[in-house]
Design an enzyme around this catalytic site. Structure first.
Site, PDB file in Angstrom:
ATOM      1  N   ASN A  81       0.798  -1.226   0.000  1.00  0.00           N
ATOM      2  CA  ASN A  81       0.000   0.000   0.000  1.00  0.00           C
ATOM      3  C   ASN A  81       0.833   1.280   0.000  1.00  0.00           C
ATOM      4  O   ASN A  81       0.409   2.295  -0.541  1.00  0.00           O
ATOM      5  CB  ASN A  81      -0.984   0.001   1.173  1.00  0.00           C
ATOM      6  CG  ASN A  81      -0.306  -0.086   2.513  1.00  0.00           C
ATOM      7  OD1 ASN A  81       0.720  -0.741   2.680  1.00  0.00           O
ATOM      8  ND2 ASN A  81      -0.879   0.565   3.510  1.00  0.00           N
ATOM      9  N   LYS A 111      11.802  -8.227   1.270  1.00  0.00           N
ATOM     10  CA  LYS A 111      10.810  -8.798   0.371  1.00  0.00           C
ATOM     11  C   LYS A 111       9.668  -7.792   0.219  1.00  0.00           C
ATOM     12  O   LYS A 111       8.765  -7.734   1.036  1.00  0.00           O
ATOM     13  CB  LYS A 111      10.250 -10.115   0.904  1.00  0.00           C
ATOM     14  CG  LYS A 111       9.435 -10.882  -0.159  1.00  0.00           C
ATOM     15  CD  LYS A 111       8.393 -11.789   0.431  1.00  0.00           C
ATOM     16  CE  LYS A 111       7.097 -11.066   0.688  1.00  0.00           C
ATOM     17  NZ  LYS A 111       6.437 -10.544  -0.544  1.00  0.00           N
ATOM     18  N   GLY A 124       2.043  -5.179   7.749  1.00  0.00           N
ATOM     19  CA  GLY A 124       1.024  -5.910   7.012  1.00  0.00           C
ATOM     20  C   GLY A 124      -0.153  -6.235   7.907  1.00  0.00           C
ATOM     21  O   GLY A 124      -0.432  -5.543   8.891  1.00  0.00           O
ATOM     22  N   GLU A 141       4.055  -3.567  12.423  1.00  0.00           N
ATOM     23  CA  GLU A 141       2.952  -2.606  12.313  1.00  0.00           C
ATOM     24  C   GLU A 141       1.844  -3.295  11.547  1.00  0.00           C
ATOM     25  O   GLU A 141       1.994  -3.658  10.374  1.00  0.00           O
ATOM     26  CB  GLU A 141       3.356  -1.316  11.614  1.00  0.00           C
ATOM     27  CG  GLU A 141       2.232  -0.282  11.730  1.00  0.00           C
ATOM     28  CD  GLU A 141       2.336   0.872  10.774  1.00  0.00           C
ATOM     29  OE1 GLU A 141       1.516   0.943   9.853  1.00  0.00           O
ATOM     30  OE2 GLU A 141       3.240   1.693  10.952  1.00  0.00           O
ATOM     31  N   GLU A 189     -11.583  -4.715   9.826  1.00  0.00           N
ATOM     32  CA  GLU A 189     -10.891  -3.719   9.015  1.00  0.00           C
ATOM     33  C   GLU A 189     -11.289  -3.870   7.553  1.00  0.00           C
ATOM     34  O   GLU A 189     -11.188  -4.946   6.973  1.00  0.00           O
ATOM     35  CB  GLU A 189      -9.371  -3.873   9.161  1.00  0.00           C
ATOM     36  CG  GLU A 189      -8.582  -2.805   8.432  1.00  0.00           C
ATOM     37  CD  GLU A 189      -7.082  -2.953   8.609  1.00  0.00           C
ATOM     38  OE1 GLU A 189      -6.371  -1.931   8.578  1.00  0.00           O
ATOM     39  OE2 GLU A 189      -6.615  -4.091   8.782  1.00  0.00           O
TER      40      GLU A 189
END
Length: 538
Positions: free
Chosen positions: A179, A202, A253, A275, A407
């Site tokens: 994102n 990665k 992620g 996070e 979410e």
């Protein structure tokens, strides 16, 4: 499916911006030569590809790594890290300052890549440029001070000389999301490099070109090329291999995957920072400036099409101002311009993938079927692109609806009314997540008092997320299911180090001496401890 989601029957929604004639397209930006240059150092023996969400077309062919390739990348990084760790901290930090200048000078290149790989509007892509430049400047200036040996008071003042040293952990394994492919790749790697580490990263395959552009610029700024290794591939295949070899793991992620990463790191007794997700709340108090709050809600809910861990998904509005606020907020939301041009002007872009699109569609459709009211948006926009979805405001959401607690990670916000601040705080805290929150009031001290009662890692007063995130001297991260560890500030770099205490005892040992027996030594030490307390030594 309700007609709120039917583009054939729904009334005209958000205006669409069309690209000007002769505007740049994917083929103009991602040439075969660029893709070959950026990917030449990727450790991979297979082939994969990435695509642009604007159209679904392929952008480039990319190398695909295997677990064996990951092991090779760590070997290369570990060799390079030894010399880098021996480089003075000021010389390492100087690389970040040169990188800062290169990013700002050549920002149009990376803005094109960010837009093509994520589908976001150009202004939202520029938020990544701002964040990366800020982190590079901060650690370029402050890293030597953060890492400098610190003198500490010893067991016996004067006689015990103590230094706290900071050593790099070695090779950091970094798993970066799709994102924010610039900020959450190189932005997170900068303090690791400044601390003397190597990095094996990665990035998500669909946004790999942005991360690889950042790597090329950092090498141009003076970073040894072998120090930053990149591997590409499916997360369930490559991710565990990164965790398996890393001396420290940095992950951004989903909460579900974050738990798996934490378990893998714990099994090896390796530290990690995570996070993760959020279900962030915005509180509009009775005395808020409604014009500013409505504009702030647009930024907080719909930046990067809501695909931002710290974006707002729950909006609590005092019942005395709810109607007036929602009138303003809905009008601004309906006026947002959607577009895919590689230029400024669009207020929101596309969702990044079919998976994200389907999740948003599912949340909105289910809420409407159960009685929620769509105040704005609520439908797909295939006339603009295959993954465009209008910014959506839902009223009348209750706990039976998935969108209430799960979410969404898209351009959808649910509105709830409250009667007093204690109720609003309680409802805002009624979630497993704790990443970000926002409070709107004309009274700054009141806003800060409410903020202190919210269980989130960051709280913004009269802003949605940018004020706290952009304050790079202060820590940023989550509580609860939103993660562990912090980025930014001293915590953002010291987590990439191992602390070592070196204590030198001088003149007298910490043991019986001068003919003292054990009992006399114990009595002497007891007197000394009382004296140290009386002298207010810490």
């Amino acid at each position: 499916m309700t007609d709120t989601l039917d583009t054939a029957t729904a009334p005209a929604g958000n205006p669409a911006l069309t690209a000007p004639e002769g505007a740049r397209g994917p083929a103009d930006v991602v040439t075969p030569e660029l893709a070959a240059r950026l990917t030449r150092d990727v450790v991979g023996s297979g082939t994969t590809a990435n695509h642009t969400p604007f159209t679904g077309d392929k952008l480039a062919d990319l190398p695909e790594s295997t677990p064996e390739d990951v092991a090779t990348a760590f070997e290369r990084a570990r060799t390079a890290q030894k010399a880098w760790a021996a480089t003075p901290a000021r010389r390492r930090a100087a690389v970040l300052l040169r990188f800062h200048d290169l990013v700002l000078a050549r920002q149009d290149e990376v803005l094109d890549l960010i837009q093509l790989e994520t589908g976001k509007a150009r202004l939202h892509a520029h938020e990544e440029v701002q964040a990366v430049a800020s982190a590079a400047r901060h650690y370029g200036r402050k890293a030597p001070a953060y890492l400098r040996p610190k003198g500490r008071i010893g067991a016996v003042p004067v006689l015990t000389k103590v230094s706290e040293l900071r050593h790099p952990r070695g090779v950091v394994g970094q798993i970066a999301p799709w994102n924010y492919p610039f900020e959450l790749s190189v932005g997170d790697a900068l303090p690791a490099f400044a601390a003397g580490n190597a990095v094996v990263m990665k990035p998500d395959t669909e946004t790999a070109l942005t991360a690889l552009w950042a790597r090329e610029r950092l090498i141009e700024a003076g970073l040894p090329a072998e120090l930053w290794q990149v591997v590409l591939g499916e997360g369930p295949v490559i991710g565990p291999a990164v965790v398996q070899h890393a001396d420290y793991v940095s992950f951004t992620g989903s909460t579900r995957t974050g738990r798996e990463v934490a378990q893998g790191a714990a099994a090896r007794l390796v530290s990690c920072s995570l996070e993760l997700g959020g279900k962030n709340a915005m509180l509009v108090l009775a005395d808020a400036d409604l014009e500013k709050a409505a504009a702030g809600a647009v930024r907080g809910c719909f930046s990067s099409a809501g695909q931002l861990c710290i974006s707002i998904e729950r909006l609590y509005v005092h019942e005395s101002v709810a109607d007036a606020f929602l009138e303003r907020f809905a009008a601004l939301t309906r006026a947002m311009r959607l577009g895919s041009a590689l230029a400024y002007g669009a207020d929101m872009g596309s969702l990044v993938s079919r998976r994200q699109f389907d999740n948003v569609n599912r949340h909105v459709e289910e809420a409407v079927e159960k009685g929620a009211k769509v105040l704005a948006g609520g439908r797909a926009r295939p006339d603009i692109g295959p993954l465009f979805y209008e910014p959506t405001i839902l009223d009348g959401v209750d706990t039976s609806m998935t969108v209430c607690a799960e979410e969404t990670f898209g351009p959808v916000v649910s509105v709830y009314r409250f009667g007093d601040e204690d109720e609003a705080i309680e409802r805002a805290n009624d979630t497993a997540y704790g990443l970000n929150a926002s409070v709107w009031t004309r009274n700054g001290s009141r806003g800060r008092a409410v903020a202190a009662r919210l269980r989130t890692g960051t709280v913004n007063v009269n802003e949605s997320y940018a004020a706290a995130y952009g304050s790079v001297q202060a820590p940023m991260g989550g509580m609860g299911s939103s993660g562990i560890g912090r980025r930014h500030g001293s915590e953002g770099i010291l987590k990439f180090t191992e602390a070592q205490t070196v204590a030198q005892q001088r003149l007298l040992p910490l043991a019986p001496s001068f003919g003292m027996d054990d009992e006399k030594y114990a009595a002497f030490m007891s007197i000394s401890l009382r004296a140290l307390k009386a002298l207010r030594l810490r």
